[in-house]
Design a protein around this motif. Structure first.
Motif, PDB file in Angstrom:
ATOM      1  N   MET A  96      23.032 -84.586  -2.840  1.00  0.00           N
ATOM      2  CA  MET A  96      22.490 -84.922  -1.514  1.00  0.00           C
ATOM      3  C   MET A  96      23.331 -86.021  -0.866  1.00  0.00           C
ATOM      4  SD  MET A  96      19.953 -83.335  -0.203  1.00  0.00           S
ATOM      5  CE  MET A  96      19.104 -84.508   0.808  1.00  0.00           C
TER       6      MET A  96
ATOM      7  N   PHE B 219      26.510 -84.500   0.384  1.00  0.00           N
ATOM      8  CA  PHE B 219      26.262 -83.725   1.604  1.00  0.00           C
ATOM      9  C   PHE B 219      26.083 -84.647   2.803  1.00  0.00           C
ATOM     10  CE2 PHE B 219      24.762 -79.220   0.361  1.00  0.00           C
ATOM     11  CZ  PHE B 219      25.793 -79.120  -0.548  1.00  0.00           C
ATOM     12  N   THR B 220      25.387 -85.745   2.583  1.00  0.00           N
ATOM     13  CA  THR B 220      25.110 -86.675   3.679  1.00  0.00           C
ATOM     14  C   THR B 220      26.412 -87.298   4.192  1.00  0.00           C
ATOM     15  OG1 THR B 220      23.114 -87.152   2.451  1.00  0.00           O
ATOM     16  CG2 THR B 220      23.527 -88.537   4.361  1.00  0.00           C
TER      17      THR B 220
ATOM     18  N   LEU C 208      29.461 -85.659   3.828  1.00  0.00           N
ATOM     19  CA  LEU C 208      30.271 -84.537   4.326  1.00  0.00           C
ATOM     20  C   LEU C 208      29.850 -84.088   5.725  1.00  0.00           C
ATOM     21  CD1 LEU C 208      30.845 -82.096   1.332  1.00  0.00           C
ATOM     22  CD2 LEU C 208      32.583 -83.145   2.748  1.00  0.00           C
ATOM     23  N   ILE C 209      28.549 -84.026   5.952  1.00  0.00           N
ATOM     24  CA  ILE C 209      28.078 -83.458   7.224  1.00  0.00           C
ATOM     25  C   ILE C 209      28.522 -84.297   8.428  1.00  0.00           C
ATOM     26  CG2 ILE C 209      25.987 -82.949   8.577  1.00  0.00           C
ATOM     27  CD1 ILE C 209      24.910 -81.644   5.994  1.00  0.00           C
TER      28      ILE C 209
END
Lengths: 164, 295
Positions: free
Chosen positions: B20, B23-24, B26-27
């Protein structure tokens, strides 16, 4: 039979799985739209570019001239009101011409210092609002040509956002 | 002593927190690199000095063997000229398509109707009855369409020609279909100005073999494609594009076969020039010059 009461004090574990699903979808969408090469061209404010089927990308950073409903802008500096360009009879927009000639001279000087040929035609990208009359566009384009910027390209928006 | 049966252990869920975290990071990074509307460029050849009347040099005599192709646009028609002659005028009716902010629907109005509404203090009307901003309506124009018109004479107001188009979304035309003779599946409309689609013009059913104006585009219509076909006013750009493709193919041996001069009136919108340049490039004319109509 005694009714079983729910234990409210019991900790419910926080499930990250659904959150992960959402993040994965967003990540895939982002990767699909990713432009790894970066943009050499950014759209100017206060104008709407025409949509075109062209997919040609600029090869290098070039001087940008913007023609919107209010002004002719060279390299982010407002040079002359578009209305004045439309009113004049002459093809040459003098104020724009002097700015462009100055920029061209600097470019040529820089090219000589770098040992590159200085007499090559200058590249320029013209961003014009899609509702601007041809008259203004033609005068600006001719002025670019007279100032030594003869490789002219018009910025356009790709049809369907560049999707096939 | 009874043997105690071991309860099968509940499978442990993997620790998703580090993923997570990744992802946080990367986004937002990808968000900053994402291009939602991509820009491109359209290159042109500079007009020659002689065209600009900036000196007194007389232009060279035109080569009689050359194609000397030009495409002119005025407020009413498009016309192709070559070798000193002209093809018949392609008359059109200009229409503006807006996307309403209130209902996200597309609406099409004639420029004169929009201008008269704005003069009387109203913006263009949306399908839900609301009005667009009368100050900013020009910025809301999504496309400037040129509907081809069938005229019997100069005085004839003409009738809109309707054609069968493929469509990908919400009644937006994509490519016009042609039959085996390379003729558009089209007919003039009915009623005043031919604004009602002709009943004789039917959408082709699945299994029909059709093509678009692009070379080698013949295909058998699949049911899902056939279901999306629409009857829409034929675009004058499509009529011109078809002629340009034919000319380029016919005169492929000539030296100046890739050259075209687009000639326009002073008040022609830039969008129309770009649309014509697109059609010319797609037809194979890679060297585009621009000139002004009427000197």
């Amino acid at each position: 039979m005694a009714r079983k009461t729910r234990k409210f004090s019991e900790d419910v574990p926080f499930s990250l799985t659904s959150m992960m699903d959402m993040m994965t979808i967003i990540l895939v969408f982002m990767i699909k739209n990713l432009d790894a090469e970066g943009q050499l061209l950014t759209q100017a404010e206060n104008l709407i570019l025409p949509v075109s089927t062209s997919k040609v990308q600029p090869k290098e950073v070039a001087l940008t001239v913007v023609v919107d409903n209010n002004y002719v802008v060279v390299d982010n500096a407002k040079i002359v009101p578009t209305e004045d360009v439309l009113k004049q009879e002459d093809l040459l927009v003098t104020k724009v011409d002097s700015v462009l000639k100055e920029r061209r001279a600097t470019e040529q000087e820089h090219a000589l210092k770098m040992g590159l040929p200085a007499d090559e035609a200058g590249n320029i990208i013209v961003q014009i609002d899609k509702n601007i009359p041809y008259d203004a566009m033609y005068k600006v384009m001719a002025t670019c040509g007279f100032s030594g910027y003869t490789h002219i390209a018009f910025a356009v928006m790709q049809k369907n956002g560049g999707e096939e | 002593m009874a043997r105690e049966l071991k309860k099968p252990a509940k499978p442990e869920e993997p620790d998703l927190l580090p993923a997570m975290g990744l992802f946080t990071i990367l986004i937002p990074m990808l968000l900053s690199m994402t291009a939602f509307s991509k820009l491109a460029i359209v290159e042109i050849n500079m007009p020659e000095r002689s065209m600009m009347n900036m000196d007194n040099d007389t232009p060279p005599e035109p080569d009689q063997q050359a194609l000397n192709l030009s495409l002119a646009i005025t407020g009413d028609y498009l016309v192709i000229g070559a070798r000193g002659g002209f093809q018949p005028n392609v008359y059109f009716k200009e229409m503006w398509t807006f996307r309403c902010k209130s209902d996200a629907q597309l609406i099409t109005h004639a420029p004169e109707d929009v201008k008269s509404a704005v003069e009387s203090g109203h913006g263009p009307k949306c399908k839900d009855g609301s009005e667009m901003d009368k100050e900013k309506y020009l910025y809301e124009i999504e496309t400037i369409e040129l509907w081809a018109i069938n005229k019997e004479s100069e005085e004839d107001p003409g009738r809109v020609i309707w054609a069968v188009y493929s469509s990908q979304s919400e009644n937006v035309p994509d490519s016009a279909y042609v039959d085996g003779n390379n003729a558009f599946l089209a007919a003039p409309g009915e009623g005043p100005m031919g604004l009602t689609p002709p009943p004789m013009l039917k959408k082709p059913s699945a299994g029909a073999v059709l093509a678009t104006i692009d070379p080698n585009s013949a295909r058998t219509l699949k049911p899902d494609v056939a279901a999306k076909n629409i009857i829409y006013p034929l675009s004058a750009y499509d009529l011109i594009a078809k002629d340009l493709i034919q000319i380029h193919t016919q005169f492929i041996d000539l030296e100046d076969v890739d050259n075209i001069i687009i000639v326009a009136n002073d008040d022609t919108q830039f969008d129309k020039i770009i649309q014509l340049m697109d059609r010319a490039k797609e037809a194979g004319f890679s060297k585009i010059n621009l000139a002004k109509l009427g000197g």
